[in-house]
Design an enzyme around this catalytic site. Structure first.
Site, PDB file in Angstrom:
ATOM      1  N   GLN A 181     -31.288 -21.670 -76.312  1.00 16.38           N
ATOM      2  CA  GLN A 181     -30.944 -20.404 -75.634  1.00 16.38           C
ATOM      3  C   GLN A 181     -29.529 -20.435 -75.066  1.00 16.38           C
ATOM      4  OE1 GLN A 181     -32.615 -17.674 -75.765  1.00 16.38           O
ATOM      5  NE2 GLN A 181     -34.711 -18.300 -76.257  1.00 16.38           N
ATOM      6  N   CYS A 324     -43.803 -17.798 -77.661  1.00 15.82           N
ATOM      7  CA  CYS A 324     -44.639 -18.859 -78.216  1.00 15.82           C
ATOM      8  C   CYS A 324     -45.928 -19.045 -77.426  1.00 15.82           C
ATOM      9  CB  CYS A 324     -43.870 -20.172 -78.231  1.00 15.82           C
ATOM     10  SG  CYS A 324     -42.288 -20.004 -79.041  1.00 15.82           S
TER      11      CYS A 324
HETATM   12  N1  PLP Z   1     -36.234 -24.099 -77.388  1.00 10.90           N
HETATM   13  C1  PLP Z   1     -36.101 -22.957 -76.713  1.00 10.90           C
HETATM   14  C2  PLP Z   1     -35.550 -22.982 -75.326  1.00 10.90           C
HETATM   15  C3  PLP Z   1     -36.498 -21.755 -77.298  1.00 10.90           C
HETATM   16  O1  PLP Z   1     -36.391 -20.607 -76.611  1.00 10.90           O
HETATM   17  C4  PLP Z   1     -37.030 -21.771 -78.609  1.00 10.90           C
HETATM   18  C5  PLP Z   1     -37.525 -20.529 -79.239  1.00 10.90           C
HETATM   19  O2  PLP Z   1     -37.878 -19.588 -78.588  1.00 10.90           O
HETATM   20  C6  PLP Z   1     -37.107 -23.008 -79.268  1.00 10.90           C
HETATM   21  C7  PLP Z   1     -36.709 -24.146 -78.638  1.00 10.90           C
HETATM   22  C8  PLP Z   1     -37.636 -23.083 -80.659  1.00 10.90           C
HETATM   23  O3  PLP Z   1     -36.646 -22.637 -81.567  1.00 10.90           O
HETATM   24  P1  PLP Z   1     -37.078 -22.170 -83.039  1.00 10.90           P
HETATM   25  O4  PLP Z   1     -37.786 -20.868 -82.885  1.00 10.90           O
HETATM   26  O5  PLP Z   1     -35.783 -22.055 -83.778  1.00 10.90           O
HETATM   27  O6  PLP Z   1     -37.937 -23.241 -83.575  1.00 10.90           O
END
Ligand code: PLP
Length: 379
Positions: A181, A324
């Site tokens: 982020q 998520c």
């Molecule tokens: N780390 C953070 C802080 C995130 O906000 C996200 C996704 O929302 C991720 C990791 C995971 O990234 P990706 O969706 O590219 O796997």
């Protein structure tokens, strides 16, 4: 549904036109970068140039940047292989209780494999202090993993100072930062954090989903997570996703060319918060967010998943926490020790530099209507 009012840019971003064009071109020139004939060499040359673009925005050498499939892969790679690289030192990991699931679930998996993990708790504003980290270090600490920008509160954690504090105590501890982020959302190039390993993701910055990168600082030895044909300098096997990589680089270029993007995102966020506070006296700001694009608010007494659904029915997209979490209460707000009604009513709003005031006005109006109608049903 067309004409969505979208305030969930921390979940994902629209693909930038420049990225669509670069992707279409790369799809047309479909050579495999490992092939020895001209089409292959051309594809390899384009990946090289795209790596230079992303590395430049990161502030590192292209030889330190490895393309991945997503931020989650970068986090997994860094934490699993980072901990393993230092296993002779010990099996202790320090992270925070407010990390993304990509980090937390990986740490939990390592706990099942015999690692011990310390989860640093945030204060009520979602912040972690350097002193907390320093106090948690042990002689057997192998790895620290700390995010740069929290995806639910927008709080910026003091990663650069924490790196310095860890180095002062024990330079052999590996430092990983989930900057998914933070990439292109903070003024300084991420290399300045000084971390050994930094994960970023394309779809948060206007590229399609399915591409990210891991920065591995020169001199840090990390074994691969994916073994096979030896792509990415032997560290990340798998035929390069040339089209996604081209789109990622194009999106990065478009961001970099837009010098005012951080100020514009911060300004529309501030405007929205002011309007919300004026329209909804019950609304409380959990975190105005240090990062320009994220803040968190709550309507105590309401259920955020109901509000999100009601707003969604009206074409207004916000999040009740990280995308998520799939409806589970946010572990971030829980770790901040918010009172239960605040926790239940928490909403994350996240912005683009191009979010318009009219969209913010429509969000405020829809949230007020939703709150009014739900209040009637509740009472
Ligand atoms: N780390 C953070 C802080 C995130 O906000 C996200 C996704 O929302 C991720 C990791 C995971 O990234 P990706 O969706 O590219 O796997």
């Amino acid at each position: 549904m067309d004409n969505l009012i979208y305030f969930d840019y921390a979940a994902t971003t629209p693909v930038k036109p420049e990225a669509v064009q670069a992707m279409a071109e790369a799809l047309g020139r479909f050579g495999n970068p490992s092939s020895r004939y001209a089409w292959g060499r051309e594809a390899a040359q384009r990946v090289k140039e795209d790596r230079e673009t992303v590395a430049k925005a990161f502030g590192c050498s292209p030889s330190e940047l490895f393309f991945t499939s997503c931020g989650t892969e970068g986090d997994n790679w860094a934490i699993r292989r980072g901990a393993e690289a230092n296993r002779r030192k010990g099996k202790h990991i320090v992270t925070t209780a407010i990390e993304h699931a990509a980090v937390l679930e990986t740490c939990r998996d390592l706990e099942r494999q015999g690692y011990e993990v310390t989860y640093l708790k945030p204060d009520r504003a979602g912040r972690i202090a350097v002193e907390q980290l320093a106090a948690a270090l042990r002689p057997d600490t192998a790895l620290v993993s700390m995010m740069l920008v929290n995806n639910e509160t927008g709080a910026i954690l003091p990663v650069a100072d924490c790196v310095k504090a860890v180095r002062a105590v024990d330079p052999s501890v590996l430092f990983h930062c989930d900057a998914v982020q933070g990439f292109l959302k903070t003024p300084e190039p991420l290399v300045k954090l000084g971390a050994d390993l930094v994960a970023i993701s394309g779809h948060k910055v206007g590229s399609p989903k399915g591409v990210g990168a891991l920065y591995i600082k020169k001199g840090v030895r990390l074994s691969p997570l994916l073994t096979g044909g030896g792509q990415e300098g032997g560290l990340r096997s798998g035929t390069e996703a040339t089209a996604q990589i081209a789109a990622f680089a194009a999106a990065v270029r478009a961001n970099v060319a837009d010098a005012g993007r951080l100020e514009r995102a911060a300004a529309i966020k501030e405007y929205t918060l002011e309007k919300l506070k004026a329209a909804l006296p019950r609304l409380e700001v959990i975190s105005a967010g240090d990062a320009p694009h994220i803040c968190a608010v709550t309507l105590p007494g309401y259920k955020s998943e109901v509000i999100v659904r009601v707003l969604g029915d009206r074409g207004v997209c916000v999040s009740s926490g990280s995308a998520c979490h799939k409806g589970k209460p946010s572990h971030v707000f829980a770790a901040m020790n918010l009172p239960r009604p605040w926790l239940d009513g928490a909403l994350r709003l996240s912005f683009s530099p191009d979010s318009a005031r009219e969209e913010a006005d429509a969000l405020v109006c829809a949230l007020k209507d939703a709150a009014d109608s739900l209040f009637t049903t509740m009472s």
